[in-house]
Design a protein around this motif. Structure first.
Motif, PDB file in Angstrom:
ATOM      1  N   PHE A  90       0.889  -1.588   0.025  1.00 46.72           N
ATOM      2  CA  PHE A  90       0.258   0.109  -0.263  1.00 46.72           C
ATOM      3  C   PHE A  90       0.802   1.281  -0.165  1.00 46.72           C
ATOM      4  O   PHE A  90       0.282   1.931   0.143  1.00 46.72           O
ATOM      5  CB  PHE A  90      -0.779  -0.375   1.563  1.00 46.72           C
ATOM      6  N   SER A  91       1.797   1.121   0.677  1.00 46.16           N
ATOM      7  CA  SER A  91       2.806   2.605   1.343  1.00 46.16           C
ATOM      8  C   SER A  91       3.512   2.856  -0.133  1.00 46.16           C
ATOM      9  O   SER A  91       3.693   3.494  -0.842  1.00 46.16           O
ATOM     10  CB  SER A  91       3.301   2.260   1.785  1.00 46.16           C
ATOM     11  N   ALA A  92       3.882   1.222  -0.323  1.00 40.45           N
ATOM     12  CA  ALA A  92       5.382   1.838  -1.937  1.00 40.45           C
ATOM     13  C   ALA A  92       4.400   2.290  -3.479  1.00 40.45           C
ATOM     14  O   ALA A  92       4.335   3.189  -4.071  1.00 40.45           O
ATOM     15  CB  ALA A  92       5.552  -0.368  -2.491  1.00 40.45           C
ATOM     16  N   SER A 119      -6.387  -6.141  -3.773  1.00 36.63           N
ATOM     17  CA  SER A 119      -7.042  -5.354  -2.395  1.00 36.63           C
ATOM     18  C   SER A 119      -6.088  -4.236  -2.010  1.00 36.63           C
ATOM     19  O   SER A 119      -6.780  -3.341  -1.000  1.00 36.63           O
ATOM     20  CB  SER A 119      -6.319  -6.872  -1.218  1.00 36.63           C
ATOM     21  N   VAL A 120      -5.530  -3.424  -3.000  1.00 34.73           N
ATOM     22  CA  VAL A 120      -5.002  -2.240  -1.992  1.00 34.73           C
ATOM     23  C   VAL A 120      -4.608  -1.440  -2.956  1.00 34.73           C
ATOM     24  O   VAL A 120      -4.514  -0.134  -3.005  1.00 34.73           O
ATOM     25  CB  VAL A 120      -3.098  -2.736  -1.721  1.00 34.73           C
ATOM     26  N   MET A 121      -5.388  -1.891  -4.746  1.00 34.91           N
ATOM     27  CA  MET A 121      -4.724  -0.994  -5.226  1.00 34.91           C
ATOM     28  C   MET A 121      -5.492   0.477  -5.562  1.00 34.91           C
ATOM     29  O   MET A 121      -5.258   1.585  -5.488  1.00 34.91           O
ATOM     30  CB  MET A 121      -4.948  -1.298  -6.440  1.00 34.91           C
ATOM     31  N   TRP A 122      -6.780  -0.159  -4.963  1.00 37.29           N
ATOM     32  CA  TRP A 122      -8.135   1.628  -4.648  1.00 37.29           C
ATOM     33  C   TRP A 122      -7.675   2.316  -3.799  1.00 37.29           C
ATOM     34  O   TRP A 122      -7.532   3.127  -3.861  1.00 37.29           O
ATOM     35  CB  TRP A 122      -9.140   0.908  -5.060  1.00 37.29           C
ATOM     36  N   ASP A 123      -7.291   1.855  -2.693  1.00 38.91           N
ATOM     37  CA  ASP A 123      -6.990   2.883  -1.784  1.00 38.91           C
ATOM     38  C   ASP A 123      -5.724   3.649  -1.491  1.00 38.91           C
ATOM     39  O   ASP A 123      -5.513   4.406  -1.261  1.00 38.91           O
ATOM     40  CB  ASP A 123      -6.810   1.898   0.050  1.00 38.91           C
ATOM     41  N   MET A 132      -5.622  15.848  -5.692  1.00 38.93           N
ATOM     42  CA  MET A 132      -5.087  16.728  -6.530  1.00 38.93           C
ATOM     43  C   MET A 132      -5.848  16.345  -7.698  1.00 38.93           C
ATOM     44  O   MET A 132      -6.481  15.727  -8.208  1.00 38.93           O
ATOM     45  CB  MET A 132      -3.527  15.437  -6.847  1.00 38.93           C
ATOM     46  N   PRO A 133      -5.460  17.526  -8.767  1.00 34.15           N
ATOM     47  CA  PRO A 133      -5.980  17.729  -9.894  1.00 34.15           C
ATOM     48  C   PRO A 133      -5.506  15.741 -11.561  1.00 34.15           C
ATOM     49  O   PRO A 133      -5.487  16.413 -11.894  1.00 34.15           O
ATOM     50  CB  PRO A 133      -5.195  18.547 -10.107  1.00 34.15           C
ATOM     51  N   CYS A 134      -5.776  14.900 -10.430  1.00 37.95           N
ATOM     52  CA  CYS A 134      -5.287  13.783 -11.131  1.00 37.95           C
ATOM     53  C   CYS A 134      -6.939  12.879 -10.982  1.00 37.95           C
ATOM     54  O   CYS A 134      -7.045  12.271 -10.743  1.00 37.95           O
ATOM     55  CB  CYS A 134      -4.539  13.030 -10.936  1.00 37.95           C
ATOM     56  N   ARG A 135      -7.517  12.177 -12.562  1.00 39.00           N
ATOM     57  CA  ARG A 135      -8.247  11.245 -12.862  1.00 39.00           C
ATOM     58  C   ARG A 135      -7.582   9.749 -13.198  1.00 39.00           C
ATOM     59  O   ARG A 135      -6.338   9.710 -13.318  1.00 39.00           O
ATOM     60  CB  ARG A 135      -8.837  11.713 -13.824  1.00 39.00           C
ATOM     61  N   ALA A 136      -7.815   9.171 -12.138  1.00 38.55           N
ATOM     62  CA  ALA A 136      -6.844   7.324 -11.581  1.00 38.55           C
ATOM     63  C   ALA A 136      -8.304   6.780 -12.780  1.00 38.55           C
ATOM     64  O   ALA A 136      -9.143   6.297 -12.419  1.00 38.55           O
ATOM     65  CB  ALA A 136      -6.567   7.231 -10.371  1.00 38.55           C
ATOM     66  N   VAL A 137      -7.595   5.198 -13.345  1.00 31.92           N
ATOM     67  CA  VAL A 137      -8.512   4.318 -13.681  1.00 31.92           C
ATOM     68  C   VAL A 137      -7.714   3.318 -12.811  1.00 31.92           C
ATOM     69  O   VAL A 137      -6.088   3.319 -13.953  1.00 31.92           O
ATOM     70  CB  VAL A 137      -9.135   3.938 -15.660  1.00 31.92           C
TER      71      VAL A 137
END
Length: 245
Positions: A90-92, A119-123, A132-137
């Motif tokens: 998660f931290s990385a 298990s950690v990607m969304w969080d 931040m001004p960033c959209r993510a998929v």
């Protein structure tokens, strides 16, 4: 398509222009007697670079370590190799993403080649981007974007994804991407995997070779069809989210 060999000012300019940054996460773990330990990273790298080509994006260096597989999928503590515990992963991931967003990324794609990383990607992405001004998929199970008809035609008996560690999909795709690194797949396990975990891990929880499903008959042609279908699904999703030029 990648600009990582370029200077920081050019990279930042390209990110701020809207070109998506693509981060892939792999793993380094046992994949039975026939696949290399970096199988997930090989596949994740190929996905990232092909997706960057299709989306005019920037493929970041792939994170080559991931979460430990569960024993019931043919991994876990029975086959120890370097891995990241969930808090570390998660931290990385969140720190890598925070850095690329700070460098100017306005569009971000995060993808995994390894089931347990999901298990950690969304969080982790949320932690790094929500202010931040960033959209993510986030593609935490890209194999689920393979067209159903393609999947049923290639694997008419279906696929249990949770038990397919080193199995049908990975063997097929590796025969396509790196055939010289693939050996003969073993016979399938003659027991039914538990759909829960037991600690300490019982002897009968994990096949001795780490492989549950029967991948002996998959081919490089199967792998090419499946890999391209998976990328088609990813591209369709990015088009829907207006990430493509």
């Amino acid at each position: 398509m990648s600009d990582l060999a370029d200077t920081w000012p050019h990279l930042s300019e390209q990110l701020r222009s809207g070109r998506p940054a693509i981060l892939a996460i792999g793993s380094f773990e046992a994949h039975g007697p026939h696949l290399p330990a970096d199988t997930d990273t090989v596949i994740a790298t190929a996905m990232a670079h092909e997706l960057a080509r299709r989306a005019s994006g920037i493929a970041l260096p792939v994170l080559p370590y991931g979460a430990t597989s569960r024993p019931r999928s043919g991994g876990g503590d029975v086959f120890p190799l370097p891995a990241l515990r969930i808090p570390t992963l998660f931290s990385a991931v969140s720190e890598i993403i925070a850095g690329i967003v700070a460098a100017g990324a306005r569009h971000l794609v995060v993808i995994t080649g390894h089931y347990e990383n999901a298990s950690v990607m969304w969080d982790a992405v949320y932690e790094a981007t929500h202010k931040m001004p960033c959209r993510a998929v986030v593609f935490d199970a890209p194999w689920e974007l393979i067209d159903a008809h393609v999947l049923s035609t290639t694997f008419p008996d279906g696929v249990n994804w949770a038990a397919d560690h080193g199995g049908l999909l990975e063997t097929a795709i590796m025969r396509h991407l790196a055939p010289d690194r693939v050996g003969e797949a073993p016979a399938p396990w003659d027991l039914t995997p538990r759909n829960y975990d037991v600690l300490p891990t019982p002897d009968d929880a994990v096949p001795a070779n780490g492989i549950v499903n029967d991948a002996r008959n998959v081919t490089a042609d199967d792998g090419a069809v499946l890999f391209n279908a998976m990328l088609d699904g990813l591209e369709t999703a990015l088009r829907r989210e207006q990430f493509l030029p």
